[in-house]
Structures are given as structure tokens and as C-alpha cells.
Design an enzyme around this catalytic site. Structure first.
Site, short mmCIF file in Angstrom:
data_model
loop_
_atom_site.label_atom_id
_atom_site.label_comp_id
_atom_site.label_asym_id
_atom_site.label_seq_id
_atom_site.Cartn_x
_atom_site.Cartn_y
_atom_site.Cartn_z
N GLU A 112 1.05 -1.07 0.01
CA GLU A 112 0.34 -0.17 -0.53
C GLU A 112 1.00 1.08 0.01
O GLU A 112 0.34 2.54 -0.54
CB GLU A 112 -0.74 0.14 1.38
CG GLU A 112 -2.17 -1.03 0.95
CD GLU A 112 -3.55 -0.73 1.73
OE1 GLU A 112 -3.19 0.31 2.40
OE2 GLU A 112 -3.78 -1.85 2.27
N GLU A 113 1.83 1.17 0.58
CA GLU A 113 2.90 2.22 0.70
C GLU A 113 3.38 2.97 -0.45
O GLU A 113 3.41 3.65 -1.10
CB GLU A 113 3.92 2.51 1.37
CG GLU A 113 4.73 3.31 2.17
CD GLU A 113 5.68 3.46 3.23
OE1 GLU A 113 5.68 2.76 3.69
OE2 GLU A 113 7.21 3.99 2.85
N ARG A 114 3.98 1.37 -0.73
CA ARG A 114 4.43 1.88 -2.68
C ARG A 114 3.39 2.55 -3.58
O ARG A 114 4.09 2.97 -4.95
CB ARG A 114 5.25 0.55 -3.02
CG ARG A 114 6.72 0.40 -2.40
CD ARG A 114 7.00 -1.35 -1.83
NE ARG A 114 8.23 -0.79 -1.76
CZ ARG A 114 8.90 -2.60 -0.75
NH1 ARG A 114 8.36 -3.67 -1.31
NH2 ARG A 114 9.50 -2.67 0.21
#
Ligand SMILES: Cc1cc2nc3c(=O)[nH]c(=O)nc-3n(C[C@H](O)[C@H](O)[C@H](O)COP(=O)(O)OP(=O)(O)OC[C@H]3O[C@@H](n4cnc5c(N)ncnc54)[C@H](O)[C@@H]3O)c2cc1C
Length: 266
Positions: free
Chosen positions: A123-125
Site C-alpha cells: 500500500e505504501e509503495r
């Protein structure tokens, strides 16, 4: 509340499995010792979500995610780091010296922290790639406006084919990244494993984070080198995308592992 994520440690860096911060079990508490590097929001956060070793076993199964309130005794903000870009966001180095927190502050099961972190990274990427889109769009648009208004050798800079063609090419790259991000986001929402697509999106965003501001800044000439122009800020800030959340080379490693093209251990 301001929160932040603490994965990297001095010396371990992008090698998440190799972190050294430990949380020792003591009754109903953990006692945490170690340090974290490059922590966004570190100087102002209320709590940190810390990845640390809670056991002795294999490195992918001995970690847990633990929420640590920053006001807890033994937490020290060692220094606010001085950075090339992203200067409106603080980044800190933090130490933990026998920091006692209740075990109920652990997220999920003990020993599953590495797995949870890898899931969170997708999700962060993906967010990292999505967050670049508008910024790049704006950088290109600003460059169109600036080069249209600036005259050199008797005509607007933008009228040079090398400039308007290059800007059209960069716009095309942004739209390609957008399509990949949208496709990955749709798959994520549908509950699919998006490791490959999110990794590709982050890699491409990292590449464009270097290419687009650099190409645009060139067309601003000396003005592009001035702190007062947005393009110079974009040049400095966008550089982080290829490093933060896992460097480009780490993205390539993940993709090659998924492709079965990574050489095995001897
Ligand atoms: C401003 C900033 C904010 C950050 N905020 C946070 C945060 O809030 N929370 C958090 O957890 N982390 C944060 N980070 C850490 C960030 O995720 C790491 O910097 C990143 O993962 C790279 O790790 P490293 O810096 O230790 O690089 P290293 O692991 O030391 O690697 C250095 C370079 O070596 C190359 N390299 C590394 N591994 C390989 C490989 N396997 N093969 C080939 N080449 C390789 C790459 O070019 C890489 O850039 C932040 C970093 C910065 C700079």
C-alpha cells in the site's frame, strides 16, 4: 495524532529482515532497545509503529509490530536530520533505551511483524507512486507555461521542437504510470495480491521522479536552479521516490524473485 513507521535501523537499511532493535518479553510488557533511522514525522509524532525482533528464530518469523508512545521513558529523539529535499517534513533518528510498553500495544500476532510489514509496503509503495502523479503533471504544466512566456533567440522557448516534443513524451510517461497505478489500486480493492504491480509502479515512479524534474528543470535554465521556482523543489523532493519505501534496486530484486530470475544462494 501524528504517527510514523519505524522500520530501518542504522546499519540494516533497506534490508528489513536484518533490523537489530529488540523487544524482550517481561511479564505483560515488552522492553525495547535499539534505534531507528530516517523516521518521517519523528520529531513531532505521538507514537511510532515499530518493527522489532521479539524472538530468536528465523529473521522472517521473529519480528513484531509494536506501537510505542513517544512520551514513554527511554525514547530519545537523537537528532533532526538535515535533508536535500522534503524539507517541509521532519525526519529524525530515534533511540530506544529499555523502553517498557504493554504487550497489548503489539499489532496482531507475535512473530508476524515481517509479514504484516511486507503487506503494508504494497500500500505504501502504491501510495508513493500515486502521490507522484499530480506533482509531475504540475511540473510539466508549469514548464509549458514558463517556456511559453520566456523568449530566447526571438521566439518562445516552447516553440523549439526539442522542448515541446520532450514535454509531450514526459506527459505520456505520467499517463502510463497513472494507468498502472489505477490497475493496481483496482486489484488491491478487489482483494488481490498486488505485490508485482505495486512494485512495478514504485519502480517506475522512482525512475520518473529523477527523469521528469531533471528534464523540466533544464528548460527553465538559470531560473530552474533558483530555490524560488517550484521546479527546483520538485527536483530535490522527487529524488526521494527512488530511495524511500525501498530503493529501485530492491524493487528490481522483488520483481526478479517473482520472475524466478534471481540467482539462488550458493
Ligand atoms: C527522507 C527520508 C524519510 C524516510 N522515512 C522513513 C519512515 O518514516 N519510516 C521508515 O521506516 N523508513 C523511512 N525511510 C527509510 C527508507 O525507506 C530507506 O532509506 C530506504 O529503504 C533505503 O534504505 P537505506 O537508506 O538504508 O539504503 P541502503 O540499504 O544502505 O542502500 C543504499 C543503496 O544501495 C543500493 N542497494 C540496496 N540494496 C540493494 C540490492 N539488494 N541490490 C542492489 N543495490 C542495492 C540502492 O541503490 C540503495 O539506494 C526514509 C528515508 C528518507 C531518506
Amino acid at each position: 495524532y501524528v504517527a510514523f513507521l519505524g522500520v530501518p535501523a542504522p546499519g540494516a537499511g533497506g534490508h528489513v529482515a536484518g533490523i537489530k532493535t529488540t523487544a524482550k518479553s517481561d511479564g505483560d510488557d515488552y522492553v525495547i532497545s535499539g534505534g531507528k533511522m530516517w523516521i518521517t514525522n519523528g520529531t513531532q509524532a505521538d507514537w511510532i509503529c515499530l518493527l522489532c525482533n521479539t524472538g530468536e528464530g528465523p529473521v522472517h518469523r521473529n519480528k513484531s509490530l509494536i506501537c510505542v508512545p513517544m512520551k514513554t521513558k527511554g525514547v530519545t529523539i537523537a537528532r533532526k536530520l538535515d535533508k536535500l529535499g522534503m524539507r517541509s517534513s521532519d525526519t529524525a533518528q530515534i533511540y530506544f533505551d529499555e523502553v517498557r510498553v504493554p504487550k497489548r500495544n503489539r499489532i496482531g500476532e507475535e512473530g508476524k511483524g515481517f509479514t504484516y510489514q511486507m503487506v503494508q509496503f504494497q500500500e505504501e509503495r502504491l501510495w508513493g507512486a500515486a502521490a507522484c502523479l499530480k506533482a509531475h503533471e504540475k511540473t510539466i504544466q508549469n514548464t509549458i507555461e514558463y517556456t511559453r512566456g520566456r523568449k530566447a533567440f526571438g521566439k518562445p522557448l516552447l516553440d523549439n521542437q526539442v522542448i515541446h516534443f520532450r514535454l509531450a513524451e514526459l506527459q505520456t510517461e505520467v499517463e502510463l504510470l497513472r494507468s498502472l497505478v489505477y490497475r493496481a489500486a483496482e486489484a488491491l480493492v478487489a482483494g488481490e495480491d498486488v505485490t508485482q504491480l505495486a512494485t512495478m509502479a514504485k519502480l517506475k515512479a522512482g525512475r520518473l521522479g529523477r527523469e521528469i524534474p531533471d528534464a523540466c528543470l533544464q528548460f527553465w535554465g538559470g531560473m530552474g536552479f533558483m530555490n524560488e521556482t517550484l521546479v527546483s523543489r520538485s527536483y530535490r523532493d522527487s529524488r526521494l521516490t527512488a530511495i524511500g519505501g525501498g530503493a529501485d534496486e530492491v524493487m528490481l530484486g522483488i520483481l526478479c524473485k517473482m520472475n524466478g530470475t534471481l540467482p539462488g544462494k550458493a
